[in-house]
Motif scaffolding. Structure first.
Motif, PDB file in Angstrom:
ATOM      1  N   UNK A  90      18.407   2.989  12.375  1.00  0.00           N
ATOM      2  CA  UNK A  90      17.275   3.622  12.434  1.00  0.00           C
ATOM      3  C   UNK A  90      17.170   3.955  14.039  1.00  0.00           C
ATOM      4  N   UNK A  91      17.581   3.245  14.837  1.00  0.00           N
ATOM      5  CA  UNK A  91      17.429   3.446  16.385  1.00  0.00           C
ATOM      6  C   UNK A  91      18.583   4.687  16.835  1.00  0.00           C
ATOM      7  N   UNK A  92      19.832   4.607  16.214  1.00  0.00           N
ATOM      8  CA  UNK A  92      20.686   5.640  16.321  1.00  0.00           C
ATOM      9  C   UNK A  92      20.120   6.812  16.040  1.00  0.00           C
ATOM     10  N   UNK A  93      19.539   6.837  14.900  1.00  0.00           N
ATOM     11  CA  UNK A  93      19.197   8.275  14.268  1.00  0.00           C
ATOM     12  C   UNK A  93      17.799   8.723  15.162  1.00  0.00           C
ATOM     13  N   UNK A  94      16.942   7.792  15.505  1.00  0.00           N
ATOM     14  CA  UNK A  94      15.619   8.352  15.992  1.00  0.00           C
ATOM     15  C   UNK A  94      15.777   8.746  17.493  1.00  0.00           C
ATOM     16  N   UNK A  95      16.824   7.921  17.985  1.00  0.00           N
ATOM     17  CA  UNK A  95      16.764   8.188  19.465  1.00  0.00           C
ATOM     18  C   UNK A  95      17.713   9.479  19.734  1.00  0.00           C
ATOM     19  N   UNK A  96      18.708   9.612  18.817  1.00  0.00           N
ATOM     20  CA  UNK A  96      19.259  10.962  18.881  1.00  0.00           C
ATOM     21  C   UNK A  96      18.494  12.097  18.857  1.00  0.00           C
ATOM     22  N   UNK A  97      17.571  12.115  17.781  1.00  0.00           N
ATOM     23  CA  UNK A  97      16.561  13.173  17.501  1.00  0.00           C
ATOM     24  C   UNK A  97      15.644  13.286  18.866  1.00  0.00           C
ATOM     25  N   UNK A  98      15.473  12.128  19.414  1.00  0.00           N
ATOM     26  CA  UNK A  98      14.525  12.183  20.645  1.00  0.00           C
ATOM     27  C   UNK A  98      15.371  12.843  21.832  1.00  0.00           C
ATOM     28  N   UNK A  99      16.355  12.708  22.039  1.00  0.00           N
ATOM     29  CA  UNK A  99      17.643  13.082  22.820  1.00  0.00           C
ATOM     30  C   UNK A  99      17.466  14.761  22.662  1.00  0.00           C
ATOM     31  N   UNK A 100      17.651  15.193  21.433  1.00  0.00           N
ATOM     32  CA  UNK A 100      17.504  16.480  21.268  1.00  0.00           C
ATOM     33  C   UNK A 100      16.358  17.284  21.596  1.00  0.00           C
ATOM     34  N   UNK A 101      15.150  16.647  21.335  1.00  0.00           N
ATOM     35  CA  UNK A 101      13.845  16.994  21.535  1.00  0.00           C
ATOM     36  C   UNK A 101      13.497  17.014  23.151  1.00  0.00           C
ATOM     37  N   UNK A 102      14.249  15.946  23.889  1.00  0.00           N
ATOM     38  CA  UNK A 102      14.083  15.723  25.461  1.00  0.00           C
ATOM     39  C   UNK A 102      14.937  16.951  25.884  1.00  0.00           C
ATOM     40  N   UNK A 103      16.005  17.463  25.569  1.00  0.00           N
ATOM     41  CA  UNK A 103      16.824  18.271  26.054  1.00  0.00           C
ATOM     42  C   UNK A 103      15.881  20.012  25.984  1.00  0.00           C
ATOM     43  N   UNK A 104      15.212  19.877  24.935  1.00  0.00           N
ATOM     44  CA  UNK A 104      14.588  21.292  24.923  1.00  0.00           C
ATOM     45  C   UNK A 104      13.187  21.241  25.829  1.00  0.00           C
ATOM     46  N   UNK A 105      12.480  20.012  26.051  1.00  0.00           N
ATOM     47  CA  UNK A 105      11.565  19.810  26.831  1.00  0.00           C
ATOM     48  C   UNK A 105      12.081  20.062  28.248  1.00  0.00           C
ATOM     49  N   UNK A 106      13.194  19.432  28.523  1.00  0.00           N
ATOM     50  CA  UNK A 106      14.122  19.860  30.079  1.00  0.00           C
ATOM     51  C   UNK A 106      13.816  21.197  30.041  1.00  0.00           C
ATOM     52  N   UNK A 107      14.411  22.000  29.248  1.00  0.00           N
ATOM     53  CA  UNK A 107      14.759  23.433  29.488  1.00  0.00           C
ATOM     54  C   UNK A 107      13.516  24.010  29.461  1.00  0.00           C
ATOM     55  N   UNK A 108      12.518  23.799  28.858  1.00  0.00           N
ATOM     56  CA  UNK A 108      11.252  24.556  28.870  1.00  0.00           C
ATOM     57  C   UNK A 108      10.767  24.323  30.403  1.00  0.00           C
ATOM     58  N   UNK A 109      11.064  23.236  31.118  1.00  0.00           N
ATOM     59  CA  UNK A 109      10.789  22.898  32.503  1.00  0.00           C
ATOM     60  C   UNK A 109      11.885  23.408  33.290  1.00  0.00           C
ATOM     61  N   UNK A 110      12.677  24.167  33.086  1.00  0.00           N
ATOM     62  CA  UNK A 110      13.761  24.768  34.056  1.00  0.00           C
ATOM     63  C   UNK A 110      14.584  23.734  34.407  1.00  0.00           C
ATOM     64  N   UNK A 111      14.940  22.665  33.709  1.00  0.00           N
ATOM     65  CA  UNK A 111      15.978  21.533  34.138  1.00  0.00           C
ATOM     66  C   UNK A 111      16.988  21.192  32.938  1.00  0.00           C
ATOM     67  N   UNK A 112      17.690  20.311  33.260  1.00  0.00           N
ATOM     68  CA  UNK A 112      18.772  19.830  32.268  1.00  0.00           C
ATOM     69  C   UNK A 112      18.967  18.335  32.464  1.00  0.00           C
ATOM     70  N   UNK A 113      19.474  17.812  31.071  1.00  0.00           N
ATOM     71  CA  UNK A 113      19.868  16.386  31.322  1.00  0.00           C
ATOM     72  C   UNK A 113      20.862  16.111  32.502  1.00  0.00           C
ATOM     73  N   UNK A 114      20.881  15.073  33.185  1.00  0.00           N
ATOM     74  CA  UNK A 114      21.659  14.729  34.196  1.00  0.00           C
ATOM     75  C   UNK A 114      23.024  14.467  33.830  1.00  0.00           C
ATOM     76  N   UNK A 115      24.222  15.064  34.471  1.00  0.00           N
ATOM     77  CA  UNK A 115      25.589  14.732  33.889  1.00  0.00           C
ATOM     78  C   UNK A 115      26.146  13.679  33.901  1.00  0.00           C
TER      79      UNK A 115
END
Length: 207
Positions: free
Chosen positions: A182-207
């Motif tokens: 459940x942690x794997x599934x939930x945190x992967x979904x949140x990673x996808x969400x946070x990527x969108x939130x970063x894009x909305x703020x003109x940023x990206x995840x760290x390399x």
């Protein structure tokens, strides 16, 4: 953006409802013959993930005080509540199994990674922020705090997923393996969400 918020709230609610059922299941189905040993993957995961989760809770409450953005505040609150609840379950299982909450073994020993070089500066396990990064987050506000938090939490989740996948593979207690998946599934979904939130703020995840 509203659909992001709805998804977050729904996910958090589902995790909290499931927590009681999982804890009950351990009590009912985790008899003495299934009690793991202190050096087992089950115990190691419980100890290490409790520490990993605690930092996520701390980061989330830091950013809540440093932004007025309601979407970030809701995300941070839901991550804090979900991971604090899961941390309580992990520590509760150690109590149930009458096993120590700390070990002299290096972190990740249960995954065969106890000899990996530490990132140092307080980063004990994969994905964890350093003490310097935590201090930096405390000193930021507004959009800068939002972006740095999303980047730190993305890294944190990636490390958490790596550990949870290790438990899915190595743990023997069924309900703990289910929680880890459940942690794997939930945190992967949140990673996808946070990527969108970063894009909305003109940023990206760290390399």
């Amino acid at each position: 953006m509203r659909q992001h918020v709805g998804w977050i709230a729904g996910t958090a609610a589902a995790v909290l409802v499931a927590a009681g059922a999982i804890t009950y299941a351990v009590a009912e189905d985790g008899g003495a013959e299934r009690t793991p040993s202190a050096d087992s993957a089950d115990a190691g995961f419980a100890r290490d993930m409790a520490v990993h989760h605690q930092q996520a809770v701390e980061m989330s409450y830091i950013v809540r005080d440093r932004t007025k953005d309601e979407e970030i505040r809701r995300l941070a609150y839901d991550i804090a509540q979900t991971q604090a609840n899961q941390r309580g379950m992990l520590l509760g299982w150690l109590d149930l199994w009458e096993l120590p909450k700390v070990s002299s073994d290096a972190p990740m020993t249960w995954m065969g990674m106890g000899d990996m070089p530490s990132a140092g500066d307080g980063a004990l396990m994969p994905g964890m922020a350093t003490n310097t990064e935590m201090k930096k987050l405390e000193g930021l506000s507004g959009k800068q705090a939002e972006v740095f938090y999303l980047q730190l939490m993305t890294d944190h989740h990636k490390g958490g997923i790596h550990m949870a996948e290790g438990c899915v593979d190595k743990c023997t207690v069924d309900v703990e393996k289910k929680l880890a998946q459940g942690m794997v599934d939930g945190q992967q979904s949140e990673i996808d969400l946070m990527k969108d939130m970063l894009e909305e703020r003109g940023a990206k995840p760290r390399p």
